[in-house]
Design a protein around this motif. Sequence first.
Motif, short mmCIF file in Angstrom:
data_model
loop_
_atom_site.label_atom_id
_atom_site.label_comp_id
_atom_site.label_asym_id
_atom_site.label_seq_id
_atom_site.Cartn_x
_atom_site.Cartn_y
_atom_site.Cartn_z
N ALA A 37 -61.78 -22.93 -63.82
CA ALA A 37 -62.04 -24.26 -64.35
C ALA A 37 -61.29 -25.30 -63.56
N ARG A 38 -60.20 -24.87 -62.96
CA ARG A 38 -59.42 -25.74 -62.07
C ARG A 38 -58.88 -24.86 -60.97
N ALA A 39 -59.08 -25.28 -59.75
CA ALA A 39 -58.61 -24.51 -58.60
C ALA A 39 -57.74 -25.40 -57.73
N VAL A 40 -56.71 -24.80 -57.16
CA VAL A 40 -55.84 -25.48 -56.22
C VAL A 40 -55.97 -24.74 -54.90
N THR A 93 -55.67 -20.39 -59.21
CA THR A 93 -56.57 -20.82 -60.28
C THR A 93 -55.75 -20.97 -61.57
N GLU A 122 -56.35 -22.57 -64.22
CA GLU A 122 -57.17 -22.54 -65.43
C GLU A 122 -58.42 -21.71 -65.17
N ARG A 131 -61.90 -19.99 -67.14
CA ARG A 131 -62.78 -19.97 -68.30
C ARG A 131 -63.52 -18.64 -68.32
#
Length: 137
Positions: free
Chosen positions: A29-32, A47, A49, A51
């Motif tokens: 849901a959020r990647a860096v 990662t 976050e 889902r």
Amino acid sequence: MLVISPQYVTFAGVRWAGVRSVAVDRHAARAVVEGGDGGRYATFADTPEVRVTITVVLELEASDLAGPRPGEQGTLEFSAAAGASDVGRRVVRATCVVLRAVHEVRGAGATRTVTLAAVSTTGSADPVVVEVGGDEK
């Protein structure tokens, strides 16, 4: 994870009949993703976050006015084994919230596709628990 023709599926204590498949999908849901000074390729990825979405496809044989509704929460449980025996049986459980339930009518038959979001109890624990064995319900 994909299970074709699970031995049983229950949601919030109600057994769902005619389940064709259960798919457990995970996505960031959020990647860096960051690069360094040494070149153009990423040198770090994470990662923070994730889902987990579960999709259940059911074959409907009759009218059903009591299908799951968005916002309903309960434990989804299903079981699968390699064959008709209990050898290699796995039971999968997850606390889920219904995101949507859609229907498709084709000829004399119909399917219901239920999409659920798996919810972690702590935020750090995997919301999907896979156990070996278990009794068929």
